[in-house]
Each structure stands twice: as C-alpha cells, then as structure tokens.
Scaffold this active site. Structure first.
Site, PDB file in Angstrom:
ATOM      1  N   ARG B  13       6.309 -45.466  19.643  1.00 12.65           N
ATOM      2  CA  ARG B  13       5.816 -46.973  18.920  1.00 12.65           C
ATOM      3  C   ARG B  13       4.575 -46.531  18.069  1.00 12.65           C
ATOM      4  O   ARG B  13       4.225 -47.406  17.093  1.00 12.65           O
ATOM      5  CB  ARG B  13       5.518 -47.978  20.050  1.00 12.65           C
ATOM      6  CG  ARG B  13       4.674 -47.452  21.099  1.00 12.65           C
ATOM      7  CD  ARG B  13       4.530 -48.386  22.182  1.00 12.65           C
ATOM      8  NE  ARG B  13       3.899 -47.723  23.665  1.00 12.65           N
ATOM      9  CZ  ARG B  13       2.992 -48.358  24.178  1.00 12.65           C
ATOM     10  NH1 ARG B  13       2.422 -49.719  24.049  1.00 12.65           N
ATOM     11  NH2 ARG B  13       2.516 -47.851  25.289  1.00 12.65           N
ATOM     12  N   SER B  40       1.080 -53.709  22.053  1.00  4.47           N
ATOM     13  CA  SER B  40       2.323 -53.127  22.437  1.00  4.47           C
ATOM     14  C   SER B  40       3.243 -52.544  21.316  1.00  4.47           C
ATOM     15  O   SER B  40       3.530 -51.334  21.484  1.00  4.47           O
ATOM     16  CB  SER B  40       3.385 -53.875  23.184  1.00  4.47           C
ATOM     17  OG  SER B  40       2.968 -54.419  24.350  1.00  4.47           O
ATOM     18  N   GLU B  61      10.648 -65.859  19.544  1.00  2.00           N
ATOM     19  CA  GLU B  61      11.361 -64.808  18.753  1.00  2.00           C
ATOM     20  C   GLU B  61      12.338 -65.361  18.051  1.00  2.00           C
ATOM     21  O   GLU B  61      12.747 -64.933  16.686  1.00  2.00           O
ATOM     22  CB  GLU B  61      11.994 -63.753  19.665  1.00  2.00           C
ATOM     23  CG  GLU B  61      10.826 -62.907  20.577  1.00  2.00           C
ATOM     24  CD  GLU B  61      10.340 -63.661  21.805  1.00  2.00           C
ATOM     25  OE1 GLU B  61      11.025 -64.673  22.095  1.00  2.00           O
ATOM     26  OE2 GLU B  61       9.501 -63.118  22.443  1.00  2.00           O
TER      27      GLU B  61
END
Lengths: 281, 317
Positions: B13, B40, B61
């Site tokens: 990530r 994150s 989302e």
C-alpha cells in the site's frame, strides 16, 4: 410571455414517438416517459446550453444525466429530435444490435448518452462527479439530472444528497419526478417517504417545487428559478409534480402503464389524442 | 538457479501511496478519492501536494464509485482508495453499471486484500474480489507483489484507458522487484527459470513462491517461478511456454480457489494444453482474526504449501 408553441408541438410529437416505440417491441416504459415529456423537451430545447454535436467530456456546455433509465423512450425521442442521432433510429428501440438499448448506455456509442442507467439510484453520484470535474476545469456550466421518486428508496441517493450539500456542489440541479407511482403501486403504498421536500432541505439543499410538472410554462419558470439559486454554495433540487402517462388519457393517474406497452387499439387511441405535429419518424 | 534477496520490507500500500504522489506531480488529470481511509491507503502525500484534486467522500463507497465515474466526464483520471472488500463486493453494481458497462476510466485501488489484513477478521478480509472483478467485461485486474511493483503499477495504469482494479495489501513484505523495472500491464515477469514445475504466483504469494523454489532446488527440483501481476488480461503465452517445458503447474494466490488466478490459468491450459495443476488458495472459506503470518499458515498460503503442492503435481505428470 415566452412563445412555447414549438415546445408544445415537440411534446406532442415526442408522445407519439414514445407510444410507437414501445408498441412496436411490446415492451418498455411509457408511463414515466409520458409524465416527463414536457420536462425533457423543455430541458433540451430551452433550458440547457448545449454545444453542437456530442463529445463525452462535455466541457463548455450543460450536461444531463438520466438516473431513472427506464424512461428511455422519452430520452431517446427527445435526444434524437435535439439532433444527437437520426430520428429514424427510434425504429430500432430495444431491437437486437441497436444502439437504443432497453436502458440507455454508452456501450453502443449512442451520442447524447454519458452514463449507463437502469439499475436505480446511481445517477446522482455520477452527476456530482461530473459537476466537480466542471469545477476543476473552471467550466461554469451546469449539470442537470432526473430521478424517479420511487428511485429515492435506493440508499445511494442519500449518500449523494449528503455529499452534495457537505461539499457545496452548487453547479447541479437535480430534478425528482414526483408522480407518486412505482411498479407495485403508489409510493405511499409501497414505501411511504414522507416529505421529500423536508428531507432535501434537512440535508442542506435548496428545493424548488413545480406544482404543474406537465405545464411547459410552469417548468420554464421553475427551472429559471432553480438556475438562479446555483453558484451560491448549495445544491438545488427541483420537485416536479407530474402525472404518469400524461397526454394519453387511459394511461394517466395509474402505475398500470409503468412498464407495459399499448396494443394496436390502444396505440391508435393514444395517437388520436396526439395528432402528428413535426412528422413521425 | 537465480535467487532473490532483499534488504528491505515494506507494505505494498505504501507503494501505491508513492505512485499516486508521483502521478500528482506528473499528470494534472489524476484525481484521488477516498472513503475515510486516507492513512490506511497512504494517500497523505498526494493530498498534501494536490488538495484541490482530492475528494474525501466519507464512509459512502457506492457514492464514491459513482462520483469517480462522473469525474471521468471532463477528462479526469480518478483513483479511488479503500479496502478491497469495500472496493468490490460492497459496490459491485455501481462498478458494473457506472464504471465497467459505461467504460469509465476509473482506477479502483484496493488495499488490505485477503487474509493478511489480519486481526480485523473475515468481515474485512475479502477473498473473492479477484473473481468479482475479472468477471466484469473490460476490467483489467492487477495484483502486485511488493512495494516497487505496486508503485510502478500505480503509475502505469494512469496511462491505460479503461477501468482497472489494482489490488494490494497491508503487511510489510520483502522488496525484490528492481526499482526501475517497467510495469507492463498483461505481461508476466519471469523470476526463475526451471524445468520440473511451473509456479505461477500473484501478490503476496510471489515471494513465497521464490522461497519455495529454493527449498525445491535443495530437493533437486528445478522450479520456474512466474509473477503474474496481471490476472486479466492474462499472459497466456508466458504460461503456455512454461508448461510446455515443465509439464505441470502450481498456482498461488491469496484468494479463494473459486474465481481466482488458478481458475484463469486452468482455463488457458484446458483450451490449449491440458496439464496437471494444483492450487494454493483458500478453499471456499471465510477468513478469521489472527496475525497475517498465523493466517497464511493456517490457510495454507505460504512457501511450505507451495513446496507440498509442487511435489504432488510433479507426481501427476
């Protein structure tokens, strides 16, 4: 007083197109299409600033997103008669290999369509993205949408409604077709939504009501007022009270014609009530 | 045998975050969206440098996918960021209609994929996302193996027109991809050449495959390790060329065997060159809480499992 004769004529012609399109393939959604005919005719021919031709990005012009994609008959008729594609192509509605799919799509490259719709509740989010792209591009033009009232039962709308106000997306005018009907009955029977006006206002929107949503002058007046509220930090909602099936007497005031096509006799009756004005396709 | 070593471990990530930051500097059309998971997804640098091109959507989302689709209308290249579970299963219909069917140039960037999300448990550990995404017509599906590859892939997908699903993860893993390796969508990376068994791995399992190849080498078995970072479109030629030589294959992925890389490989083989195949993947199950290492061990997604499957598939030749 604005002369609306050309819009009235076009409205009648569009009604004929809708009836003939759904009759030919014995499928499609005439009720909601007829209810929104005056609105879409006014939007494309008087309200929106549009460029010649079609490009996907639509920079330098107003954009429209149809969220309740099942009213594709009116959308196709109005956009073809606005010059996006040949009116003869209305003959191919819902046929195999047609660009005029049951629900509008970009997939077949039909000019005038910028997003697929049909699965309900997605159009407002898309329109908000397009509106924010306009801001990034320093494009002062507006984004218009149309939604069914039953469609507001989809939760994604309320994510979008919350977002629009929170992020001050003030270059968008979302119109809700308040016809009070959905497939299984009236909206009050299926899932009463209370005051849609109060809900939008509670979420921070400016709400304009058009009581006579099948009257072109009322639509033009209401939409002008809606436009006057853009650019002031708040998204704008138009509650358009319409009669499902408007202009064809036996289709009015009922959800029965939501997704049902007229038979030969009913077609003849409907067409007789709407004599040809600009020429059938 | 070519061996791989590493001097540093990083999370994939962070490779995404670094790639996105670089795109922020080089491509003015790139915009980023996030559904309340900036930290994150490691998106801080892009946001700091391009605040006007970042959209905080909140925990919504479905709205994020729609907004991303809309931003393409006007020439933007949106990169959405959230966990893999919320990037796919939660918003499948939004991706299907507003992005894939509408052919929108959206890059769906998904972190914390698979079991290695760890302690949060099965609600967050999606093991079905590759299947969901590869079934969508026109969708490109990429699962990167380390920091450098994830960074390169992030940059590369901005130049590809069309929807992309980019899958990466949470834990730190060895960096063995050269920093300057060009990322070519749909082009497999040959890691070690071998003659006895082909190991086709994706994502975090690529390093495990390299570890397995060392163990196999000590047992006198020559394994060919291929890094398939792009699951769709699949580099069929690389797979067929390799199995023509080795005669058997093990596929390895942090995903359910149903719908994953293994099934895509099996189809290619069935159509062209039926070949014995074993699957290192989860076995139609949800995950659970635990450390990433414990979970990969319990569910058989590690080098030991790849060695075991390699030994058994060789016997089936």
């Amino acid at each position: 007083m604005l002369n609306t004769k050309h819009l009235e004529d076009l409205t009648i012609q569009v009604r004929r197109d809708i009836l003939r399109m759904v009759h030919k393939v014995n499928s499609g959604h005439p009720g909601g299409s007829l209810g929104c005919t005056e609105f879409l005719v006014s939007l494309y021919n008087e309200i929106m600033e549009r460029k010649e031709g079609f490009d996907m990005d639509g920079i330098g012009e107003d954009l429209f997103f149809l969220s309740n994609g099942h009213i594709s008959p009116v959308f196709y008729s109005v956009t073809s008669r606005a010059g996006y594609f040949p009116v003869e192509e209305l003959n191919t509605f819902r046929l195999l290999n047609s660009r005029l799919q049951g629900h509008p799509t970009t997939h077949e490259g039909l000019p005038g369509v910028r997003i697929a719709s049909g699965s309900l509740g997605q159009g407002m989010s898309v329109a908000l993205g397009a509106a924010q792209a306009k801001k990034l591009n320093r494009d002062k033009h507006l984004v218009y949408t149309l939604h069914g009232d039953g469609e507001l039962q989809e939760g994604q709308n309320w994510e979008a409604i919350m977002y629009a106000a929170a992020k001050k997306v003030d270059n968008i005018i979302c119109t809700v077709d308040l016809n009070g009907q959905q497939i299984d009955g009236s909206t009050d029977e299926v899932l009463p939504m209370g005051s849609i006006k109060a809900k939008f206002e509670a979420f921070g929107w400016v709400v304009i009501e058009i009581e006579q949503g099948n009257n072109i002058e009322a639509i033009l007046k209401g939409m002008a007022e809606a436009k006057s509220h853009t650019g002031k930090g708040k998204p704008v909602c138009v509650l358009l009270k319409t009669i499902m099936g408007h202009g064809v007497d036996f289709m009015m005031y009922t959800h029965a014609w939501h997704g049902k096509a007229p038979n030969d006799e009913q077609l003849a009756k409907g067409l007789a009530q709407n004599p040809e004005t600009l020429g059938d396709y | 045998m070519k061996t791989y070593t590493y001097t540093e471990k990083k999370d994939t990530r962070s490779g995404f975050g670094a790639g996105l930051a670089e795109l922020g500097r080089t491509n003015p059309n790139v915009v980023a969206l996030c559904a309340d998971l900036i930290g994150s997804l490691k998106m801080e640098k892009f946001i700091e440098e391009n605040p006007e091109r970042f959209f905080q959507i909140g925990i919504a989302e479905a709205n994020m996918m729609g907004i991303a689709a809309g931003l393409t209308i006007g020439g933007k290249i949106p990169f959405t960021g959230t966990f893999a579970n919320f990037s796919t299963g939660r918003v499948y219909d939004q991706i299907r209609q507003s992005i894939a069917y509408s052919d929108k140039n959206v890059k769906i960037c998904a972190s914390h994929a698979g079991l290695t999300l760890g302690e949060d448990g099965a609600t967050h550990q999606i093991l079905e996302d590759i299947g969901l995404m590869k079934m969508l017509p026109g969708m490109t599906v990429i699962n990167t193996c380390d920091y450098n590859q994830t960074k390169a892939a992030t940059i590369a997908i901005a130049d590809h027109h069309g929807p992309v699903y980019l899958r990466f993860g949470r834990p730190v893993v060895p960096i063995f991809t050269p920093e300057d390796q060009k990322f070519e969508i749909g082009k497999a990376v040959m890691l070690t050449e071998g003659t006895d068994v082909t190991i086709v791995a994706t994502g975090h399992l690529v390093w495990e495959a390299l570890e397995a190849s060392k163990v196999l080498f000590e047992k006198g078995i020559s394994a060919e390790v291929i890094n398939i970072h792009t699951i769709k479109p699949l580099d069929e030629e690389a797979i067929l060329k390799s199995v023509a030589k080795t005669g058997c294959v093990v596929t390895a992925e942090e995903h359910n065997y149903l719908g994953g890389l293994g099934e895509s490989v099996a189809r290619v083989l069935a159509l062209n060159n039926p070949t014995p195949q074993e699957f290192v993947a989860t076995n139609d199950t949800f995950g659970e809480s635990g450390t990433p290492a414990q979970l990969m061990d319990k569910y058989g997604l590690n080098s030991a499992a790849i060695v075991e499957k390699s030994l058994s598939v060789i016997k089936r030749k």
